[in-house]
Design a protein around this motif. Structure first.
Motif, PDB file in Angstrom:
ATOM      1  N   ALA A   1       0.860  -1.179   0.000  1.00 52.65           N
ATOM      2  CA  ALA A   1       0.000   0.000   0.000  1.00 52.65           C
ATOM      3  C   ALA A   1       0.897   1.229   0.000  1.00 52.65           C
ATOM      4  O   ALA A   1       1.909   1.264   0.707  1.00 52.65           O
ATOM      5  N   GLY A   2       0.560   2.200  -0.811  1.00 49.87           N
ATOM      6  CA  GLY A   2       1.362   3.409  -0.842  1.00 49.87           C
ATOM      7  C   GLY A   2       0.719   4.477  -1.688  1.00 49.87           C
ATOM      8  O   GLY A   2      -0.399   4.321  -2.179  1.00 49.87           O
ATOM      9  N   ASN A   3       1.430   5.566  -1.849  1.00 50.15           N
ATOM     10  CA  ASN A   3       0.978   6.642  -2.714  1.00 50.15           C
ATOM     11  C   ASN A   3       1.629   6.509  -4.077  1.00 50.15           C
ATOM     12  O   ASN A   3       2.788   6.136  -4.184  1.00 50.15           O
ATOM     13  N   ILE A   4       0.892   6.832  -5.133  1.00 49.44           N
ATOM     14  CA  ILE A   4       1.467   6.948  -6.468  1.00 49.44           C
ATOM     15  C   ILE A   4       1.194   8.364  -6.951  1.00 49.44           C
ATOM     16  O   ILE A   4       0.134   8.916  -6.684  1.00 49.44           O
ATOM     17  N   GLY A   5       2.191   8.959  -7.628  1.00 54.75           N
ATOM     18  CA  GLY A   5       2.002  10.310  -8.135  1.00 54.75           C
ATOM     19  C   GLY A   5       3.308  11.064  -8.134  1.00 54.75           C
ATOM     20  O   GLY A   5       4.382  10.462  -8.085  1.00 54.75           O
TER      21      GLY A   5
ATOM     22  N   GLY B   1      -3.955   6.892  -3.684  1.00 57.39           N
ATOM     23  CA  GLY B   1      -3.560   5.733  -2.897  1.00 57.39           C
ATOM     24  C   GLY B   1      -3.636   4.498  -3.773  1.00 57.39           C
ATOM     25  O   GLY B   1      -4.569   4.346  -4.561  1.00 57.39           O
ATOM     26  N   LEU B   2      -2.625   3.647  -3.664  1.00 61.08           N
ATOM     27  CA  LEU B   2      -2.578   2.452  -4.508  1.00 61.08           C
ATOM     28  C   LEU B   2      -2.312   1.228  -3.645  1.00 61.08           C
ATOM     29  O   LEU B   2      -1.441   1.248  -2.772  1.00 61.08           O
ATOM     30  N   VAL B   3      -3.056   0.170  -3.891  1.00 56.13           N
ATOM     31  CA  VAL B   3      -2.860  -1.105  -3.204  1.00 56.13           C
ATOM     32  C   VAL B   3      -2.764  -2.184  -4.270  1.00 56.13           C
ATOM     33  O   VAL B   3      -3.589  -2.214  -5.182  1.00 56.13           O
TER      34      VAL B   3
ATOM     35  N   LEU C   1      -6.913   2.944   2.444  1.00 54.94           N
ATOM     36  CA  LEU C   1      -7.885   2.032   3.055  1.00 54.94           C
ATOM     37  C   LEU C   1      -9.005   1.729   2.071  1.00 54.94           C
ATOM     38  O   LEU C   1      -9.411   0.571   1.900  1.00 54.94           O
ATOM     39  N   ARG C   2      -9.492   2.773   1.383  1.00 54.87           N
ATOM     40  CA  ARG C   2     -10.574   2.553   0.415  1.00 54.87           C
ATOM     41  C   ARG C   2     -10.090   1.696  -0.754  1.00 54.87           C
ATOM     42  O   ARG C   2     -10.810   0.835  -1.260  1.00 54.87           O
ATOM     43  N   ALA C   3      -8.835   1.924  -1.182  1.00 51.63           N
ATOM     44  CA  ALA C   3      -8.277   1.099  -2.258  1.00 51.63           C
ATOM     45  C   ALA C   3      -8.132  -0.350  -1.793  1.00 51.63           C
ATOM     46  O   ALA C   3      -8.407  -1.294  -2.547  1.00 51.63           O
ATOM     47  N   LEU C   4      -7.734  -0.516  -0.533  1.00 51.34           N
ATOM     48  CA  LEU C   4      -7.595  -1.872   0.019  1.00 51.34           C
ATOM     49  C   LEU C   4      -8.936  -2.599   0.005  1.00 51.34           C
ATOM     50  O   LEU C   4      -9.027  -3.756  -0.430  1.00 51.34           O
ATOM     51  N   ARG C   5      -9.973  -1.915   0.456  1.00 51.61           N
ATOM     52  CA  ARG C   5     -11.300  -2.545   0.498  1.00 51.61           C
ATOM     53  C   ARG C   5     -11.803  -2.860  -0.911  1.00 51.61           C
ATOM     54  O   ARG C   5     -12.461  -3.877  -1.140  1.00 51.61           O
ATOM     55  N   LEU C   6     -11.489  -1.974  -1.841  1.00 51.30           N
ATOM     56  CA  LEU C   6     -11.900  -2.187  -3.234  1.00 51.30           C
ATOM     57  C   LEU C   6     -11.205  -3.416  -3.804  1.00 51.30           C
ATOM     58  O   LEU C   6     -11.823  -4.248  -4.485  1.00 51.30           O
TER      59      LEU C   6
END
Lengths: 366, 366
Positions: free
Chosen positions: B62-66, B189-191, B82-87
């Motif tokens: 999990a981390g930031n991309i950009g 946010g990217l997971v 967290l939202r990316a993780l749940r997705l």
């Protein structure tokens, strides 16, 4: 209306969809070849009367996203839309009952037929433009409706895939999908804009596949009978032949993924000039400097003799053409719609001046 | 190793991660503030010993991309990862057991702690670089492993979301994710990079969170004791102080999302010159024209007195610095790895010349 699409229907649909493309939308020819191979394999594709669709039916649009110029050079693998459809079905946990048409103008007239045939579900005889526009949010399915462009799914010719489960609004969905399409080599199959049958009935431009077929058939017949083909086009579309002349000048530049530019057409007596500004599609027409036609009304350029559509990338000095102006369907002219497809949405400081009359679409009886 | 991350651990981790960022990776300061607020709310974040992880555990990064520059100006909503993780969990139909670290260098040292705390699962004390690199495929979790970057999920500060269910390879996943990040305003946010515990054990650079903490603690102690901080950094990392001097010249341009350029450092006697080429991270160092350090080996610039990390965007004329060269962990030096993170991968026509010795990472006992 047309009940099914057979091999024989592909050519007239291609001509009609080309004219309704208003200079953009991509060339239907390659899509027509693809459709023909799928029909030879699986038989004709049934069309559904939009007004007969069950209110609770689950419908989505299917088509290509990317650059029309790329679509001529980079052929599809062939099952992009089907794979995107299955991906979206897996994401929402439901199966679709039918495929609607995102844009009847240009190449995306063929794609919903191909996708429907491959998936074994019918195509709805209704689109969201009655013409061509370049972006996802420019859709009557979305203007005054609870439907949204996302969730949507995209698949390319290789094994790259993407799902957009949600977007802040349809413009953001377009921005993300466009950048994903760029990563996919400017060509991808896209399935999205999920609707119920009730939503489609209320928002679609109905019977436009039948209209494209009817228009193309009339053009072919008029060509055989050496009739005035541009006039036939205008009559079928409830429009008017605005101008006859010869292309005198073309300015073109490709910026931000659009073919932007302008074309000047000189009357044969050289007394009058028609100037058209385009961004993929033909958007603003001025006769001797005075605004005559504005988006979303349709500006269609056809060859003077054969009445065949001339797309913006084929505009060149010396071509003899006729220009036909056609009132847009009412779904594109609501206040909400004009914010998205009116002249201001394309950066023109010109008010929308609706052409009188005209409703694109055929009544179910025809 | 460190067993949990408390409020007091954030500063040393930030300093250590900053030095391991080799000039890139973004500034850990804002991420540290965010982590502090989450720890105040939920308590310390437990760390898992990677070698104690169950083989069948399901792990992701999990981390930031950009763009690091954007991350300073555009603050996060706070629950993007967290939202990316749940997705992503919804997409694969399974829950994750722990979060691994994509890159320990720079700002992405803090993100897996934040995401783990918010999701209620521990962070694994193992990363995929032992430093910072700019792209998703530059990961030891992927080099000699069956793991793949996709499926992955991305969410922005608003309600935009995207899932990449599959990609032709990890480079294509990077291309798509990068363009989606651009649509999301260059910060999301990217997971992704889903692994089993067994895969992580075999591929990760272990105990690097502990290493960052240990390094930062030693730096802080050496600052208090007025010791030679750059030498302490070199000792902790099993590296060497390559150069002392003053920045004499900086060339910088931002192209294709990278901060590219070069920096010249003159020795205090003005007898020698160190030239470093960078693309976000410091990649190639030449002493008096001769290649001395090459990626993936680490080139760390710290301030001469305090031993604080200097990121590429902060390089400026006159700053007195020390440059430390550190051998990369062995996971980055396999044949497969060098194709992705060696000098050629960044367009330099220079062979990789490994520095002798050195294994980044702490043994579990420390």
């Amino acid at each position: 209306m047309l009940r099914e699409v057979t091999l024989e229907d592909i050519r007239p649909i291609g001509i009609g969809a080309g004219i309704l493309g208003t200079g953009g939308g991509g060339n239907p020819y390659l899509g027509g070849l693809h459709l023909a191979s799928v029909i030879r394999d699986k038989g004709p594709q049934p069309l559904v009367d939009p007004l007969q669709l069950a209110d609770e039916a689950l419908v989505c649009v299917a088509g290509n996203i990317g650059a029309p110029t790329v679509s001529i050079e980079k052929l599809p693998e062939g099952t992009e839309m089907l794979r995107a459809l299955r991906l979206l079905e897996a994401h929402i946990g439901r199966r679709f009952d039918a495929i609607a048409i995102a844009e009847i103008g240009g190449a995306n007239s063929m794609q919903p037929l191909i996708c429907g045939l491959q998936a074994g579900i019918p195509t709805v005889d209704s689109d969201s433009m009655g013409r061509a526009f370049p972006e996802i949010q420019m859709s009557s399915f979305l203007f005054d409706s609870a439907a949204t462009a996302a969730p949507l799914a995209m698949v390319d010719a290789a094994d790259n895939a993407a799902v957009i489960p949600a977007a802040v609004n349809d413009l953001w969905a377009e921005k993300m999908a466009r950048n994903i399409a760029v990563s996919m080599g400017a060509r991808a199959g896209l399935v999205g804009t999920i609707m119920t049958g009730a939503q489609l009935k209320a928002s679609g431009v109905h019977y436009t596949m039948s209209l494209a077929h009817h228009l193309g058939s009339k053009v072919i017949a008029a060509q055989r009978q050496k009739n005035d083909v541009p006039q036939v086009v205008a009559d079928v579309l409830d429009g008017q032949v605005l101008f006859h002349g010869k292309i005198g000048d073309v300015h073109r530049r490709t910026t931000a993924g659009f073919a932007r530019g302008s074309v000047r057409i000189d009357s044969f007596a050289n007394a009058d000039q028609l100037a058209i500004e385009f961004q993929n599609e033909l958007l603003i027409a001025r006769v001797n400097g005075a605004v005559a036609v504005t988006t979303p009304d349709l500006i269609c350029i056809v060859t003077a003799e054969e009445g065949e559509p001339v797309t913006t990338e084929l505009l060149r000095y010396g071509t003899r053409v006729a220009v036909i102006a056609v009132p847009a369907p009412p779904q594109l002219k609501s206040e909400t719609a004009l914010e998205v497809v009116g002249p201001g949405a394309f950066g023109y400081d010109v008010a929308f001046r609706p052409l009188p009359g005209g409703v694109i679409g055929l009544r179910p009886a025809e």
